[in-house]
Design a protein around this motif. Structure first.
Motif, PDB file in Angstrom:
ATOM      1  N   VAL A 177      16.719   2.893  -6.258  1.00 30.46           N
ATOM      2  CA  VAL A 177      16.802   2.859  -4.793  1.00 30.46           C
ATOM      3  C   VAL A 177      15.942   1.710  -4.301  1.00 30.46           C
ATOM      4  N   ASP A 178      16.550   0.724  -3.681  1.00 27.27           N
ATOM      5  CA  ASP A 178      15.831  -0.455  -3.171  1.00 27.27           C
ATOM      6  C   ASP A 178      15.763  -0.402  -1.647  1.00 27.27           C
ATOM      7  N   LEU A 179      14.550  -0.438  -1.114  1.00 25.02           N
ATOM      8  CA  LEU A 179      14.349  -0.450   0.335  1.00 25.02           C
ATOM      9  C   LEU A 179      13.478  -1.644   0.708  1.00 25.02           C
ATOM     10  N   VAL A 180      13.745  -2.214   1.840  1.00 20.53           N
ATOM     11  CA  VAL A 180      12.898  -3.265   2.414  1.00 20.53           C
ATOM     12  C   VAL A 180      12.409  -2.748   3.765  1.00 20.53           C
ATOM     13  N   ILE A 181      11.103  -2.549   3.879  1.00 21.13           N
ATOM     14  CA  ILE A 181      10.497  -1.989   5.086  1.00 21.13           C
ATOM     15  C   ILE A 181       9.604  -3.053   5.720  1.00 21.13           C
ATOM     16  N   GLY A 182       9.892  -3.394   6.970  1.00 25.61           N
ATOM     17  CA  GLY A 182       9.092  -4.390   7.669  1.00 25.61           C
ATOM     18  C   GLY A 182       8.030  -3.748   8.556  1.00 25.61           C
ATOM     19  N   ILE A 183       6.812  -4.249   8.485  1.00 24.02           N
ATOM     20  CA  ILE A 183       5.744  -3.787   9.379  1.00 24.02           C
ATOM     21  C   ILE A 183       5.214  -4.993  10.141  1.00 24.02           C
ATOM     22  N   ILE A 195       0.768   4.887   2.263  1.00 23.91           N
ATOM     23  CA  ILE A 195       1.727   5.864   2.782  1.00 23.91           C
ATOM     24  C   ILE A 195       3.003   5.858   1.942  1.00 23.91           C
ATOM     25  N   LEU A 196       3.481   4.672   1.624  1.00 26.40           N
ATOM     26  CA  LEU A 196       4.699   4.559   0.817  1.00 26.40           C
ATOM     27  C   LEU A 196       4.497   5.156  -0.575  1.00 26.40           C
ATOM     28  N   GLU A 197       3.338   4.927  -1.172  1.00 25.69           N
ATOM     29  CA  GLU A 197       3.043   5.502  -2.491  1.00 25.69           C
ATOM     30  C   GLU A 197       3.032   7.027  -2.429  1.00 25.69           C
ATOM     31  N   GLN A 198       2.426   7.570  -1.381  1.00 26.65           N
ATOM     32  CA  GLN A 198       2.367   9.025  -1.242  1.00 26.65           C
ATOM     33  C   GLN A 198       3.760   9.630  -1.048  1.00 26.65           C
ATOM     34  N   PRO A 212       7.586   3.781  -9.723  1.00 28.18           N
ATOM     35  CA  PRO A 212       8.010   3.154  -8.459  1.00 28.18           C
ATOM     36  C   PRO A 212       7.196   1.883  -8.183  1.00 28.18           C
ATOM     37  N   VAL A 213       7.851   0.911  -7.591  1.00 25.05           N
ATOM     38  CA  VAL A 213       7.211  -0.368  -7.276  1.00 25.05           C
ATOM     39  C   VAL A 213       7.105  -0.489  -5.762  1.00 25.05           C
ATOM     40  N   ILE A 214       5.887  -0.764  -5.277  1.00 25.94           N
ATOM     41  CA  ILE A 214       5.654  -1.016  -3.850  1.00 25.94           C
ATOM     42  C   ILE A 214       4.859  -2.302  -3.754  1.00 25.94           C
ATOM     43  N   ALA A 215       5.436  -3.308  -3.112  1.00 27.79           N
ATOM     44  CA  ALA A 215       4.784  -4.613  -3.084  1.00 27.79           C
ATOM     45  C   ALA A 215       5.235  -5.374  -1.843  1.00 27.79           C
ATOM     46  N   VAL A 216       4.482  -6.437  -1.523  1.00 27.47           N
ATOM     47  CA  VAL A 216       4.852  -7.315  -0.412  1.00 27.47           C
ATOM     48  C   VAL A 216       5.964  -8.233  -0.891  1.00 27.47           C
ATOM     49  N   LEU A 226       7.809  -5.113   3.088  1.00 30.55           N
ATOM     50  CA  LEU A 226       7.397  -4.400   1.886  1.00 30.55           C
ATOM     51  C   LEU A 226       8.643  -3.921   1.141  1.00 30.55           C
ATOM     52  N   ILE A 227       8.652  -4.110  -0.178  1.00 33.53           N
ATOM     53  CA  ILE A 227       9.765  -3.628  -0.986  1.00 33.53           C
ATOM     54  C   ILE A 227       9.355  -2.310  -1.638  1.00 33.53           C
ATOM     55  N   VAL A 228      10.272  -1.362  -1.627  1.00 35.09           N
ATOM     56  CA  VAL A 228      10.058  -0.061  -2.261  1.00 35.09           C
ATOM     57  C   VAL A 228      11.200   0.141  -3.255  1.00 35.09           C
ATOM     58  N   ARG A 229      10.842   0.203  -4.530  1.00 31.45           N
ATOM     59  CA  ARG A 229      11.844   0.362  -5.580  1.00 31.45           C
ATOM     60  C   ARG A 229      11.492   1.593  -6.407  1.00 31.45           C
ATOM     61  N   SER A 230      12.382   2.569  -6.412  1.00 36.95           N
ATOM     62  CA  SER A 230      12.139   3.803  -7.150  1.00 36.95           C
ATOM     63  C   SER A 230      13.425   4.218  -7.872  1.00 36.95           C
TER      64      SER A 230
END
Length: 274
Positions: A177-183, A195-198, A212-216, A226-230
């Motif tokens: 699951v690939d997500l791109v979250i902008g803050i 928060i994303l890790e939790q 899971p990968v969480i990175a800029v 931020l990319i969220v890959r799980s």
């Protein structure tokens, strides 16, 4: 009656020669029938052991059996002295005319056989091919039937499938699951990542391995992306995708992490007349 007896007596050698030829021709036909049936059975058994569709197996068996019998019929006719060259030429011309008339159908048939033999997908798989996507319901000789997510029936000619790229979303047991979250640039980056890790750890459907990968991912014009890959089981892909997006939005709102709208800074410069 006497004339018939005289004819037999005068042509004994000729009648004997033709009788032998006819007998040999009948033996050839019998052998051809036996061989065509047994070879067809062997082929059908081999194809069914590879889980080839029964309709295709039956169709191929009929074609092969007919071709073998036709070959032995020509051999038998030649044995009794009938010239088969003109017959073969006529048969070839008729075959060519039929092949040209059914060119598209033959192409779809050959493509259907390739699909079933090499099995890039099977019934129940969700695929994207020939510009459409859906769940495979049935693989037929000339066409493949898909069911779209909104319950539309899509019939795709097999030649279009083999002539285009095939993406099989169900081929592997897991998916990412690939997500791109902008803050916003003013939000706390470390807090957002925490928060994303939790959230990823709290969802039991997300697999622990691979981690899971969480990175800029990028410093974009209006946001820090931020990319969220799980990784999840294939059946859980969309439920996790949707629920993770919702939980991220709710958690960011509670924790004061801003997801910005696209924005642009405009600088006005006042010109003075000299």
């Amino acid at each position: 009656m006497q004339q018939f007896i005289d004819f037999i007596s005068d042509n004994q050698q000729l009648i004997l020669a033709y009788s032998v030829k006819i007998l040999v021709a009948l033996v050839i036909l019998y052998v051809g029938r036996w061989l065509s049936k047994n070879l067809t059975k062997m082929l059908e058994k081999a194809l069914l052991s590879r889980k080839v569709d029964k309709a295709v197996v039956s169709f191929l068996g009929g074609i092969i059996q007919t071709a073998i019998m036709l070959l032995f019929i020509l051999i038998a006719l030649s044995q009794v002295g009938i010239q088969t060259a003109s017959f073969i030429a006529m048969l070839g011309a008729a075959g060519l005319a039929v092949a040209l008339a059914l060119q598209g159908s033959l192409s779809n048939f050959a493509s259907g056989v390739l699909i079933i033999l090499f099995r890039p997908f099977k019934a129940g798989d969700f695929v994207e091919t020939a510009g459409v996507s859906g769940t495979v319901e049935k693989i037929e000789i000339f066409q493949t039937i898909l069911r779209s997510p909104d319950n539309k029936r899509i019939i795709v000619p097999n030649s279009q499938i083999t002539g285009s790229a095939i993406t099989n979303f169900s081929a592997e047991p897991t998916r990412r699951v690939d997500l791109v979250i902008g803050i916003s640039y003013g939000s706390d980056l470390r807090k957002a990542k925490l928060i994303l890790e939790q959230l990823t750890k709290a969802d039991g459907r997300i697999l622990a391995e691979p981690n899971p990968v969480i990175a800029v991912g990028a410093l974009a014009d209006s946001s820090v992306n931020l990319i969220v890959r799980s990784w999840v089981n294939a059946a859980d892909y969309w439920p996790v995708y949707w629920s993770l997006l919702e939980n991220i939005k709710l958690s960011f709102d509670e924790q004061g992490i801003e997801i910005p709208f696209p924005q642009m800074d405009v600088h006005l410069k006042k010109e003075t007349n000299e």
